[in-house]
Design a protein around this motif. Structure first.
Motif, PDB file in Angstrom:
ATOM      1  N   GLU A  64       0.822  -1.204   0.000  1.00  0.00           N
ATOM      2  CA  GLU A  64       0.000   0.000   0.000  1.00  0.00           C
ATOM      3  C   GLU A  64       0.860   1.260   0.000  1.00  0.00           C
ATOM      4  OE1 GLU A  64      -3.120   0.202  -0.644  1.00  0.00           O
ATOM      5  OE2 GLU A  64      -3.579  -1.928  -0.454  1.00  0.00           O
ATOM      6  N   ALA A  65       1.956   1.247   0.751  1.00  0.00           N
ATOM      7  CA  ALA A  65       2.854   2.411   0.767  1.00  0.00           C
ATOM      8  C   ALA A  65       3.458   2.632  -0.621  1.00  0.00           C
ATOM      9  CB  ALA A  65       3.945   2.223   1.814  1.00  0.00           C
ATOM     10  N   ALA A  66       3.803   1.557  -1.304  1.00  0.00           N
ATOM     11  CA  ALA A  66       4.354   1.676  -2.652  1.00  0.00           C
ATOM     12  C   ALA A  66       3.317   2.259  -3.615  1.00  0.00           C
ATOM     13  CB  ALA A  66       4.830   0.319  -3.148  1.00  0.00           C
ATOM     14  N   GLU A  67       2.052   1.944  -3.396  1.00  0.00           N
ATOM     15  CA  GLU A  67       0.996   2.471  -4.266  1.00  0.00           C
ATOM     16  C   GLU A  67       0.861   3.984  -4.149  1.00  0.00           C
ATOM     17  OE1 GLU A  67      -2.631   0.240  -3.762  1.00  0.00           O
ATOM     18  OE2 GLU A  67      -1.671  -1.616  -4.382  1.00  0.00           O
ATOM     19  N   LEU A  68       1.392   4.563  -3.091  1.00  0.00           N
ATOM     20  CA  LEU A  68       1.390   6.024  -2.962  1.00  0.00           C
ATOM     21  C   LEU A  68       2.269   6.683  -4.016  1.00  0.00           C
ATOM     22  CD1 LEU A  68       1.713   6.612   0.882  1.00  0.00           C
ATOM     23  CD2 LEU A  68      -0.181   7.323  -0.577  1.00  0.00           C
ATOM     24  N   LEU A  69       3.215   5.954  -4.550  1.00  0.00           N
ATOM     25  CA  LEU A  69       4.144   6.520  -5.527  1.00  0.00           C
ATOM     26  C   LEU A  69       3.524   6.711  -6.910  1.00  0.00           C
ATOM     27  CD1 LEU A  69       7.295   4.405  -4.637  1.00  0.00           C
ATOM     28  CD2 LEU A  69       6.895   6.814  -4.102  1.00  0.00           C
ATOM     29  N   GLU A  70       2.601   5.845  -7.279  1.00  0.00           N
ATOM     30  CA  GLU A  70       2.092   5.849  -8.648  1.00  0.00           C
ATOM     31  C   GLU A  70       1.568   7.207  -9.118  1.00  0.00           C
ATOM     32  OE1 GLU A  70      -0.763   3.268 -11.612  1.00  0.00           O
ATOM     33  OE2 GLU A  70      -1.041   3.080  -9.462  1.00  0.00           O
ATOM     34  N   LYS A  82      -6.694  12.320  -8.803  1.00  0.00           N
ATOM     35  CA  LYS A  82      -5.448  11.739  -8.280  1.00  0.00           C
ATOM     36  C   LYS A  82      -5.276  12.073  -6.799  1.00  0.00           C
ATOM     37  CE  LYS A  82      -2.825  10.799 -12.357  1.00  0.00           C
ATOM     38  NZ  LYS A  82      -1.506  10.686 -12.941  1.00  0.00           N
ATOM     39  N   LEU A  83      -5.677  13.259  -6.390  1.00  0.00           N
ATOM     40  CA  LEU A  83      -5.610  13.603  -4.967  1.00  0.00           C
ATOM     41  C   LEU A  83      -6.528  12.695  -4.147  1.00  0.00           C
ATOM     42  CD1 LEU A  83      -5.441  17.496  -5.024  1.00  0.00           C
ATOM     43  CD2 LEU A  83      -3.722  15.940  -4.074  1.00  0.00           C
ATOM     44  N   GLU A  84      -7.692  12.397  -4.691  1.00  0.00           N
ATOM     45  CA  GLU A  84      -8.600  11.470  -4.006  1.00  0.00           C
ATOM     46  C   GLU A  84      -7.977  10.077  -3.914  1.00  0.00           C
ATOM     47  OE1 GLU A  84     -13.220   9.924  -4.063  1.00  0.00           O
ATOM     48  OE2 GLU A  84     -12.372  10.746  -5.905  1.00  0.00           O
ATOM     49  N   HIS A  85      -7.338   9.650  -4.988  1.00  0.00           N
ATOM     50  CA  HIS A  85      -6.661   8.352  -4.998  1.00  0.00           C
ATOM     51  C   HIS A  85      -5.568   8.323  -3.925  1.00  0.00           C
ATOM     52  CE1 HIS A  85      -4.846   4.694  -6.629  1.00  0.00           C
ATOM     53  NE2 HIS A  85      -3.675   5.308  -6.546  1.00  0.00           N
ATOM     54  N   VAL A  86      -4.791   9.380  -3.832  1.00  0.00           N
ATOM     55  CA  VAL A  86      -3.737   9.462  -2.820  1.00  0.00           C
ATOM     56  C   VAL A  86      -4.349   9.411  -1.422  1.00  0.00           C
ATOM     57  CG1 VAL A  86      -1.988  10.993  -1.805  1.00  0.00           C
ATOM     58  CG2 VAL A  86      -2.046  10.635  -4.288  1.00  0.00           C
ATOM     59  N   ARG A  87      -5.434  10.130  -1.213  1.00  0.00           N
ATOM     60  CA  ARG A  87      -6.111  10.127   0.091  1.00  0.00           C
ATOM     61  C   ARG A  87      -6.528   8.710   0.487  1.00  0.00           C
ATOM     62  NH1 ARG A  87     -10.564  13.013  -0.820  1.00  0.00           N
ATOM     63  NH2 ARG A  87     -12.127  11.491  -0.227  1.00  0.00           N
ATOM     64  N   HIS A  88      -7.068   7.965  -0.462  1.00  0.00           N
ATOM     65  CA  HIS A  88      -7.490   6.595  -0.180  1.00  0.00           C
ATOM     66  C   HIS A  88      -6.293   5.678   0.078  1.00  0.00           C
ATOM     67  CE1 HIS A  88     -11.569   7.330  -2.369  1.00  0.00           C
ATOM     68  NE2 HIS A  88     -11.525   7.871  -1.168  1.00  0.00           N
ATOM     69  N   VAL A 116      -3.412   6.653   1.357  1.00  0.00           N
ATOM     70  CA  VAL A 116      -2.937   7.032   2.691  1.00  0.00           C
ATOM     71  C   VAL A 116      -3.779   6.329   3.748  1.00  0.00           C
ATOM     72  CG1 VAL A 116      -2.802   8.959   4.335  1.00  0.00           C
ATOM     73  CG2 VAL A 116      -1.878   9.218   2.031  1.00  0.00           C
ATOM     74  N   ALA A 117      -5.087   6.304   3.534  1.00  0.00           N
ATOM     75  CA  ALA A 117      -5.976   5.618   4.480  1.00  0.00           C
ATOM     76  C   ALA A 117      -5.654   4.126   4.539  1.00  0.00           C
ATOM     77  CB  ALA A 117      -7.436   5.839   4.087  1.00  0.00           C
ATOM     78  N   ASP A 118      -5.399   3.502   3.382  1.00  0.00           N
ATOM     79  CA  ASP A 118      -5.043   2.080   3.370  1.00  0.00           C
ATOM     80  C   ASP A 118      -3.768   1.834   4.169  1.00  0.00           C
ATOM     81  OD1 ASP A 118      -7.197   1.221   1.846  1.00  0.00           O
ATOM     82  OD2 ASP A 118      -6.101   1.283  -0.054  1.00  0.00           O
TER      83      ASP A 118
END
Length: 121
Positions: free
Chosen positions: A41-47, A64-70, A72-74
């Protein structure tokens, strides 16, 4: 951390516990599996930041900001669950680590310098 923050962490831990119990996922949540999931999940923050010029938030679309927010929550959910499985009090762990980092990185010595503590005299 304030007492309120500790209460919030406890509430979130209980919320995650309930979510996991409702799905009978406890058997899957070994520390190893949770550590792997946390890393993924932390790696997915990079995409969303891949190929951006500076990586500043202004370069991200609302989607993309919404994706990052989700994501971060994960990461936070897995961290809460991981700590819970290992009986780690996150508030205490953070306080302890900040105290250790204050010794490694004294403000008067490292201010404005991002080198690792081993690179200082």
């Amino acid at each position: 951390m304030s007492e309120h923050a500790v209460d919030v962490l406890g509430e979130l831990r209980d919320l995650v516990r309930e979510f996991v119990r409702e799905r009978d996922w406890e058997k899957f949540h070994t520390p190893k599996n949770l550590a792997v999931s946390l890393s993924v999940e932390a790696a997915e923050l990079l995409e969303p930041f891949q190929w951006l010029a500076t990586g500043e938030s202004g370069e991200l679309s609302a989607a993309k900001l919404e994706h990052v927010r989700h994501e971060v929550a994960d990461v936070f959910i897995y961290l809460i669950r991981f700590a819970d499985r290992l009986d780690i009090d996150l508030s205490s762990a953070v306080r302890e680590k900040i105290a250790l980092n204050r010794v490694k990185y004294p403000a008067e010595k490292v201010r404005g310098d991002a080198r690792k503590y081993t690179d200082y005299d």
